[in-house]
Structure formats: C-alpha cells, structure tokens
Design a protein around this motif. Structure first.
Motif, PDB file in Angstrom:
ATOM      1  N   HIS A  94       0.848  -1.197   0.000  1.00 33.21           N
ATOM      2  CA  HIS A  94       0.000   0.000   0.000  1.00 33.21           C
ATOM      3  C   HIS A  94       0.879   1.241   0.000  1.00 33.21           C
ATOM      4  CE1 HIS A  94      -3.922   2.029   1.628  1.00 33.21           C
ATOM      5  NE2 HIS A  94      -3.431   2.619   0.545  1.00 33.21           N
ATOM      6  N   ALA A  95       1.148   1.723  -1.175  1.00 38.75           N
ATOM      7  CA  ALA A  95       1.866   2.988  -1.348  1.00 38.75           C
ATOM      8  C   ALA A  95       0.870   4.133  -1.435  1.00 38.75           C
ATOM      9  CB  ALA A  95       2.730   2.943  -2.609  1.00 38.75           C
ATOM     10  N   THR A  96       1.345   5.346  -1.237  1.00 34.87           N
ATOM     11  CA  THR A  96       0.498   6.532  -1.300  1.00 34.87           C
ATOM     12  C   THR A  96       0.070   6.797  -2.742  1.00 34.87           C
ATOM     13  OG1 THR A  96       1.791   7.426   0.527  1.00 34.87           O
ATOM     14  CG2 THR A  96       0.367   8.955  -0.639  1.00 34.87           C
ATOM     15  N   VAL A  97      -1.197   7.125  -2.937  1.00 30.79           N
ATOM     16  CA  VAL A  97      -1.709   7.426  -4.273  1.00 30.79           C
ATOM     17  C   VAL A  97      -2.492   8.729  -4.219  1.00 30.79           C
ATOM     18  CG1 VAL A  97      -1.795   5.009  -4.970  1.00 30.79           C
ATOM     19  CG2 VAL A  97      -3.800   6.051  -3.900  1.00 30.79           C
ATOM     20  N   GLY A  98      -2.915   9.205  -5.387  1.00 25.68           N
ATOM     21  CA  GLY A  98      -3.702  10.427  -5.482  1.00 25.68           C
ATOM     22  C   GLY A  98      -3.141  11.363  -6.528  1.00 25.68           C
ATOM     23  N   GLN A  99      -3.839  12.461  -6.749  1.00 24.44           N
ATOM     24  CA  GLN A  99      -3.446  13.410  -7.784  1.00 24.44           C
ATOM     25  C   GLN A  99      -2.118  14.095  -7.471  1.00 24.44           C
ATOM     26  OE1 GLN A  99      -4.982  13.981 -10.831  1.00 24.44           O
ATOM     27  NE2 GLN A  99      -6.041  12.122 -10.219  1.00 24.44           N
ATOM     28  N   ALA A 100      -1.794  14.235  -6.187  1.00 23.36           N
ATOM     29  CA  ALA A 100      -0.532  14.860  -5.796  1.00 23.36           C
ATOM     30  C   ALA A 100       0.153  13.994  -4.751  1.00 23.36           C
ATOM     31  CB  ALA A 100      -0.777  16.269  -5.258  1.00 23.36           C
ATOM     32  N   ALA A 101       0.310  12.722  -5.093  1.00 24.03           N
ATOM     33  CA  ALA A 101       0.844  11.759  -4.124  1.00 24.03           C
ATOM     34  C   ALA A 101       2.299  12.056  -3.788  1.00 24.03           C
ATOM     35  CB  ALA A 101       0.718  10.349  -4.673  1.00 24.03           C
ATOM     36  N   ASP A 102       2.609  12.008  -2.505  1.00 21.94           N
ATOM     37  CA  ASP A 102       3.994  12.145  -2.077  1.00 21.94           C
ATOM     38  C   ASP A 102       4.768  10.889  -2.454  1.00 21.94           C
ATOM     39  OD1 ASP A 102       3.540  14.612  -0.796  1.00 21.94           O
ATOM     40  OD2 ASP A 102       2.728  13.580   0.948  1.00 21.94           O
ATOM     41  N   PRO A 103       6.087  11.021  -2.701  1.00 19.05           N
ATOM     42  CA  PRO A 103       6.899   9.817  -2.916  1.00 19.05           C
ATOM     43  C   PRO A 103       6.802   8.900  -1.703  1.00 19.05           C
ATOM     44  CG  PRO A 103       8.121  11.801  -3.480  1.00 19.05           C
ATOM     45  CD  PRO A 103       6.881  12.253  -2.788  1.00 19.05           C
ATOM     46  N   SER A 104       6.628   7.619  -1.947  1.00 13.17           N
ATOM     47  CA  SER A 104       6.501   6.683  -0.836  1.00 13.17           C
ATOM     48  C   SER A 104       6.983   5.301  -1.260  1.00 13.17           C
ATOM     49  CB  SER A 104       5.052   6.615  -0.343  1.00 13.17           C
ATOM     50  OG  SER A 104       4.229   5.900  -1.239  1.00 13.17           O
ATOM     51  N   SER A 105       7.002   4.393  -0.286  1.00 10.35           N
ATOM     52  CA  SER A 105       7.309   2.977  -0.523  1.00 10.35           C
ATOM     53  C   SER A 105       8.618   2.769  -1.276  1.00 10.35           C
ATOM     54  CB  SER A 105       6.152   2.302  -1.262  1.00 10.35           C
ATOM     55  OG  SER A 105       5.015   2.247  -0.424  1.00 10.35           O
ATOM     56  N   ARG A 106       9.654   3.495  -0.869  1.00  7.51           N
ATOM     57  CA  ARG A 106      10.942   3.335  -1.523  1.00  7.51           C
ATOM     58  C   ARG A 106      11.551   1.982  -1.183  1.00  7.51           C
ATOM     59  NH1 ARG A 106      12.020   9.514  -0.309  1.00  7.51           N
ATOM     60  NH2 ARG A 106      11.545  10.374  -2.361  1.00  7.51           N
ATOM     61  N   ILE A 107      12.469   1.539  -2.039  1.00  6.85           N
ATOM     62  CA  ILE A 107      13.046   0.200  -1.934  1.00  6.85           C
ATOM     63  C   ILE A 107      14.558   0.273  -1.764  1.00  6.85           C
ATOM     64  CG2 ILE A 107      11.190  -0.932  -3.216  1.00  6.85           C
ATOM     65  CD1 ILE A 107      12.902  -0.796  -5.722  1.00  6.85           C
ATOM     66  N   ALA A 108      15.124  -0.803  -1.236  1.00  4.68           N
ATOM     67  CA  ALA A 108      16.580  -0.927  -1.085  1.00  4.68           C
ATOM     68  C   ALA A 108      16.951  -2.386  -1.244  1.00  4.68           C
ATOM     69  CB  ALA A 108      17.027  -0.405   0.284  1.00  4.68           C
ATOM     70  N   LEU A 109      18.051  -2.636  -1.930  1.00  6.41           N
ATOM     71  CA  LEU A 109      18.518  -3.988  -2.184  1.00  6.41           C
ATOM     72  C   LEU A 109      19.765  -4.251  -1.349  1.00  6.41           C
ATOM     73  CD1 LEU A 109      17.874  -6.448  -3.994  1.00  6.41           C
ATOM     74  CD2 LEU A 109      19.462  -5.500  -5.670  1.00  6.41           C
ATOM     75  N   ALA A 110      19.738  -5.273  -0.506  1.00  8.32           N
ATOM     76  CA  ALA A 110      20.889  -5.577   0.346  1.00  8.32           C
ATOM     77  C   ALA A 110      20.793  -7.008   0.846  1.00  8.32           C
ATOM     78  CB  ALA A 110      20.948  -4.623   1.545  1.00  8.32           C
ATOM     79  N   ASN A 111      21.951  -7.662   0.917  1.00 12.12           N
ATOM     80  CA  ASN A 111      22.051  -8.977   1.549  1.00 12.12           C
ATOM     81  C   ASN A 111      21.087 -10.006   0.950  1.00 12.12           C
ATOM     82  OD1 ASN A 111      23.883  -7.692   3.329  1.00 12.12           O
ATOM     83  ND2 ASN A 111      22.208  -7.078   4.657  1.00 12.12           N
ATOM     84  N   GLY A 112      20.916  -9.940  -0.372  1.00 11.73           N
ATOM     85  CA  GLY A 112      20.071 -10.921  -1.049  1.00 11.73           C
ATOM     86  C   GLY A 112      18.586 -10.693  -0.889  1.00 11.73           C
ATOM     87  N   LYS A 113      18.195  -9.507  -0.399  1.00 13.47           N
ATOM     88  CA  LYS A 113      16.782  -9.212  -0.208  1.00 13.47           C
ATOM     89  C   LYS A 113      16.445  -7.835  -0.765  1.00 13.47           C
ATOM     90  CE  LYS A 113      16.200 -12.021   3.954  1.00 13.47           C
ATOM     91  NZ  LYS A 113      15.752 -12.037   5.374  1.00 13.47           N
ATOM     92  N   LEU A 114      15.208  -7.682  -1.204  1.00 13.34           N
ATOM     93  CA  LEU A 114      14.688  -6.390  -1.599  1.00 13.34           C
ATOM     94  C   LEU A 114      13.785  -5.901  -0.469  1.00 13.34           C
ATOM     95  CD1 LEU A 114      14.561  -4.367  -4.041  1.00 13.34           C
ATOM     96  CD2 LEU A 114      12.319  -5.358  -4.512  1.00 13.34           C
TER      97      LEU A 114
END
Length: 253
Positions: free
Chosen positions: A83-103
């Motif tokens: 569940h990331a933020t949505v809408g007409q002016a949605a803020d950046p959200s739900s960022r990802i990072a890759l480390a140690n064999g996992k996302l």
C-alpha cells in the motif's frame, strides 16, 4: 520491452550485481523488474482487473493494475499486496533498497518494512506490527465500520523487537551490509534504527514532535519535520532529507 511499458508514479530504483533494475511502481502498488536485456515484468505484487465504474453505454469500466492492501507475508511475492500513497498529488513513498540478497520495501500506508528474499521469492515483515482493528478507516461517516488487519500508524517499540514496533508512514530506508536498517519514520518526524539483533531504537529526532531544532547537538534531541529520505554516506554519516524544514541534516558517526 521496458521502453514500451507504462508506469504510474515510479518512486524508487534499486540495482543488483548483474544490472537488473527494480522499480517501485508506486501508484500501481507493485515492484517491476527490468532485465539487463531491457525486458520488463512484474516482480512482486498482485495485478488484477477490477470494475471501477460504468461506461456511457452501461457496460463496466475496468482497470488492470495492482490494488492497495496488505497480504502475503510468509508467501510468494506474486501473491503479496502493498500500500503505497496514491492520489493526484501523491507524495513519494514505498521506496526500496537492495541488500544482503533481499529487496526491502517501505510499505508506507501499511506502516511496515517488508522484505522479499531474492532466492526463495518469499515476502516477510521485518519491521512494524500488524493488528486487527475495527473502525471508520475511510473517514466517511456515512459508511459502515470495517475490520482490517494491517499495520496502523503509531510510535512504540524502542528497546524491543522490530516486529513489535509501531511506525507512522515510513517513506524511505537504508540497509547496511551487517543487516542494520535505518528508517525514515516520516509521520513520526524521526529516524528509527533496527540493529542486526532486531532491536529498534531512535537515532535522530524526537518521535512525535515536529519542528526544527538541535543543530550541533545530540541527534536524539533534535527536531525534524517529515523526513522523507535518508542515505548513508561513505564516511558512515546519516544524511536526512528534512523535507518539511527544506534542509538536509547530517548525523556524524
């Protein structure tokens, strides 16, 4: 081909060793993947067709995408919901990072940090607690109360296990090689940390207090305003995008 694909509010990228690109396709509620050859697919999240209205001729109007929700911990990534933020002016959200064999995914509106094992393809909750609550979650007093099982916003858990901590709208995260996780706990106005043993603490900001104060003093006594981004510098310093204050802050190691 990836160049012919459609995305909706892509908010974050991560690359693995063979140059595979992972994209948080924010408003589509899925993680997309682009191979080194330039071929795109849906890496994680459920994509399905739903009816969203009615056409002028009376036939159903449908849309195919990922839909927000909370599902899938302990199971395959293809059956997970985020569940990331949505809408007409949605803020950046739900960022990802890759480390140690996992996302790792900052599952913003579920107030959780989740991880996908790249080898097994299984999803798990690594930070944040899940509860079942009944209430008026859509904010509409004319609709009936519903019962939901997910993460809810709050602040708790410092000194205890990460899966019992409460977060509020986490937007970004950094994961170190030793397994340490830093979290931009955005709506708590602080930066949280989970050590390799899985214990939670606050490293910058006073959680629950919004403001600007504390430069040249202890990071734990400073005030932040909606920190949206974090990064670990080569010298080990924690760099904070103190978004509501329109500045970048630095916490020295």
């Amino acid at each position: 081909p990836a160049a012919a694909a459609f995305l909706d509010l892509p908010s974050s990228l991560a690359f693995d060793a063979d140059r595979t690109m992972y994209i948080m396709d924010q408003a589509n509620q899925v993680v997309r993947r682009i191979s080194p050859e330039g071929v795109i697919d849906t890496f994680a999240g459920i994509v399905e067709e739903r009816t969203i209205g009615t056409k002028p001729d009376g036939s159903p109007l449908t849309d195919i995408k990922g839909w927000p929700g909370y599902e899938g911990d302990g199971g395959p990534k293809e059956l997970a919901r985020f569940h990331a933020t949505v809408g007409q002016a949605a803020d950046p959200s739900s960022r990802i990072a890759l480390a140690n064999g996992k996302l790792f995914i900052a599952d913003t509106e579920n107030h959780l940090i989740r991880a996908i094992d790249l080898e097994t393809g299984l999803v798990d909750r690594v930070v944040g607690k899940v509860e079942t609550r009944t209430g008026d979650f859509d904010g509409n007093p004319t609709t009936a109360e519903t019962t939901e099982t997910r993460g809810f916003p709050g602040y708790s858990g410092d000194g205890g296990p990460a899966t019992e901590a409460a977060l509020a709208g986490p937007r970004d995260l950094e994961v170190l090689p030793d397994g340490t996780i830093y979290i931009a706990d955005t709506l708590n106005h602080c930066i949280r940390k989970v050590d390799p043993a899985g214990i939670t603490s606050t490293v910058a900001g006073v959680c629950g207090q919004q403001g600007f104060a504390g430069d040249n003093g202890p990071a734990s006594e400073a005030l932040l305003d909606k920190p949206y981004g974090i990064e670990i510098a080569p010298d080990g310093a924690l760099i904070i995008a103190d978004t509501g204050n329109q500045v970048f802050r630095r916490v020295v190691p």
